[in-house]
Enzyme design. Structure first.
Site, PDB file in Angstrom:
ATOM      1  N   ASN A  10       0.871  -1.171   0.000  1.00 48.76           N
ATOM      2  CA  ASN A  10       0.000   0.000   0.000  1.00 48.76           C
ATOM      3  C   ASN A  10       0.910   1.223   0.000  1.00 48.76           C
ATOM      4  OD1 ASN A  10      -1.774   2.051   0.496  1.00 48.76           O
ATOM      5  ND2 ASN A  10      -2.743   1.092   2.276  1.00 48.76           N
ATOM      6  N   ARG A  92      -2.449  -2.059  -3.644  1.00 50.64           N
ATOM      7  CA  ARG A  92      -3.641  -1.237  -3.497  1.00 50.64           C
ATOM      8  C   ARG A  92      -3.501  -0.041  -4.445  1.00 50.64           C
ATOM      9  NH1 ARG A  92      -5.109   3.142   0.981  1.00 50.64           N
ATOM     10  NH2 ARG A  92      -7.278   3.418   0.391  1.00 50.64           N
ATOM     11  N   HIS A 181     -12.473   3.227  -0.616  1.00 50.62           N
ATOM     12  CA  HIS A 181     -12.526   2.207   0.455  1.00 50.62           C
ATOM     13  C   HIS A 181     -13.221   0.938  -0.041  1.00 50.62           C
ATOM     14  CE1 HIS A 181     -12.569   5.608   3.731  1.00 50.62           C
ATOM     15  NE2 HIS A 181     -11.337   5.170   3.540  1.00 50.62           N
ATOM     16  N   ARG A 242     -11.511  15.827   7.047  1.00 48.13           N
ATOM     17  CA  ARG A 242     -12.275  16.257   5.863  1.00 48.13           C
ATOM     18  C   ARG A 242     -13.691  16.668   6.251  1.00 48.13           C
ATOM     19  NH1 ARG A 242     -10.661  11.018   3.156  1.00 48.13           N
ATOM     20  NH2 ARG A 242      -8.580  11.390   2.313  1.00 48.13           N
ATOM     21  N   GLU A 388      -8.285  -4.929   5.006  1.00 48.83           N
ATOM     22  CA  GLU A 388      -8.055  -4.631   3.590  1.00 48.83           C
ATOM     23  C   GLU A 388      -6.894  -5.446   3.022  1.00 48.83           C
ATOM     24  OE1 GLU A 388      -9.004  -0.160   2.764  1.00 48.83           O
ATOM     25  OE2 GLU A 388      -8.670  -0.367   4.904  1.00 48.83           O
TER      26      GLU A 388
END
Ligand code: AMP
Length: 408
Positions: A10, A92, A181, A242, A388
């Site tokens: 990743n 990823r 995601h 965010r 993940e």
């Protein structure tokens, strides 16, 4: 015969995280990360299973040097990129656009397409590409697979993926809702069906991935039909830093009235908003701790929590409407898995929608997937830890493995 291990990489803009997974026995022989790539001192950590972890700080100028360091660390434990057990590297990749609906073995054409998507993912795809290119150079003999964060959401119907703006402008600049995601939403929705003892094709699930970045998705029979992130990960829920949903005119207003540049507003909404913007802390643990106190510090934390939960509730309600029938709501990621007060507050007052949590079950800590709703509840509320890396490894192995090791 090919090996049964997958190295999952990743690669972010200033970090590389990695995990080595064995698909035959479910073990994880090693994991680690390199952080602060390109800064004066970078941080490296390598944790082999069963052995002491190794940490150090030293300059790591770029992604190439970072991946070389990862390969060296793995080799020190006899787990190098040339080891026969290694079947593939799974990457990823944040943005796969409309084209990549499935994990994909990487070749030159795939690299070119990921490159073509840089304008819609300017922060993420260049870093992902650097990771892939370096890994291909270090291990040219291994298949390399891209697993896209957007892929699970490509099943969204057109009316959920379109913004209501001029179609010609939208199409010319690939402006549409992609969602992110995806590997987490895919994994968690499947695990939730398992927890209910049913086939994913039979159940409708709302997945709430609440981490530092957060997103919700509506999954009907194993396929995503709506998700809260859009063209970029900025849309939707209130996150650590965010804003999530905001009137787009706020951008014009700040440009015209405050004289801020587009880049400054970008930083404001992505890095200085959300929980951080509202109360000065982006970590939900800190927000919860402050809320227990008194005074202005506690009040601003409480307001941040309330804004966060209000948005979450609105998405739960919206996705109940999108799905029509909901079998389960699954909480996952750092906040979703650990913050019982967030889960409690998010479903509080939603009894009319069949949602409730049992205070005792919700407060209990546990490792695996578990139900936190009362047994009589019409809709199951679950905590389902995401994984993940396992999902990326599983998808990679399903594509390139020899089929002798089952997906865990
Ligand atoms: P993730 O992006 O999934 O790694 O989630 C990271 C976020 O999870 C952190 O920024 C925290 O806000 C939150 N978090 C982690 N542990 C806890 C906890 N025990 N209670 C509340 N929030 C937590």
């Amino acid at each position: 015969m090919r090996g049964t291990r997958v190295l999952v990489l990743n690669t972010g803009s200033s970090s590389v995280k990695y995990q080595l997974l064995d698909m035959a026995d479910g073990s994880r022989p090693a994991a680690g990360l390199v952080e602060r790539i390109g800064e004066r001192t970078s941080y490296l950590r390598h944790a082999p299973a069963g052995g002491p972890r190794r940490e150090r700080e030293e300059p790591v100028p770029d992604h190439q040097a970072a991946l070389k360091a990862v390969a060296d660390e793995l080799a020190r434990d006899g787990l190098g990129l040339d080891s026969p057990e290694l079947a593939a590297i799974g990457h990823r990749v944040v943005h796969g656009g409309r084209r990549f609906t499935e994990p994909t073995v990487i070749d030159d054409a795939v690299l070119a397409e990921i490159e073509r998507l840089v304008p819609v993912a300017p922060l993420h795809n260049p870093a992902n590409l650097a990771g892939i290119r370096t890994a291909m150079a270090l291990a040219p003999h291994l298949p390399q697979v891209a697993v896209f964060d957007t892929a699970f959401h490509t099943t969204m119907p057109e009316y959920a993926a379109r913004y209501a703006i001029d179609t010609a402008v939208a199409d010319a600049h690939r402006v549409r809702r992609y969602g992110f995601h995806g590997t987490s939403h895919a994994y968690v929705s499947r695990r939730t069906a398992e927890l209910l003892g049913r086939d994913p094709s039979e159940v409708n699930v709302i997945v709430l991935h609440l981490g530092n970045g957060s997103s919700a998705s509506a999954v009907r029979g194993g396929r995503c039909v709506d998700t809260s992130m859009g063209l970029t990960p900025l849309e939707g829920l209130v996150m650590g830093t965010r804003s999530g949903d905001i009137d787009p005119a706020v951008v014009f207003h700040l440009a015209r009235v405050a004289g801020m540049s587009v880049d400054e507003i970008d930083v404001l909404l992505n890095k200085r908003s959300g929980l951080l913007g509202l109360c000065g802390d982006n970590d939900m643990r800190e927000v919860l701790r402050r809320m227990a106190g008194e005074g202005p510090d506690a009040e601003s934390a409480r307001l941040a929590f309330d804004v966060y939960v209000h948005r979450l509730k609105k998405y739960i309600g919206a996705y109940c409407a999108v799905l029509g029938r909901v079998d389960a709501v699954a909480f996952t990621a750092g906040v979703g898995e650990n913050a019982a007060p967030v889960r409690q507050a998010a479903v509080d007052g939603l009894e009319g929608l069949g949602l409730a949590v049992d205070a005792e079950l919700n407060a209990a800590r546990g490792g695996g997937p578990r139900l936190v709703s009362p047994p009589t509840a019409r809709v199951a509320v679950a905590v389902v830890p995401t994984d993940e890396e396992l999902e990326i490894a599983g998808q990679t192995y399903a594509l390139v493995g020899d089929g002798t090791a089952g997906r865990k």
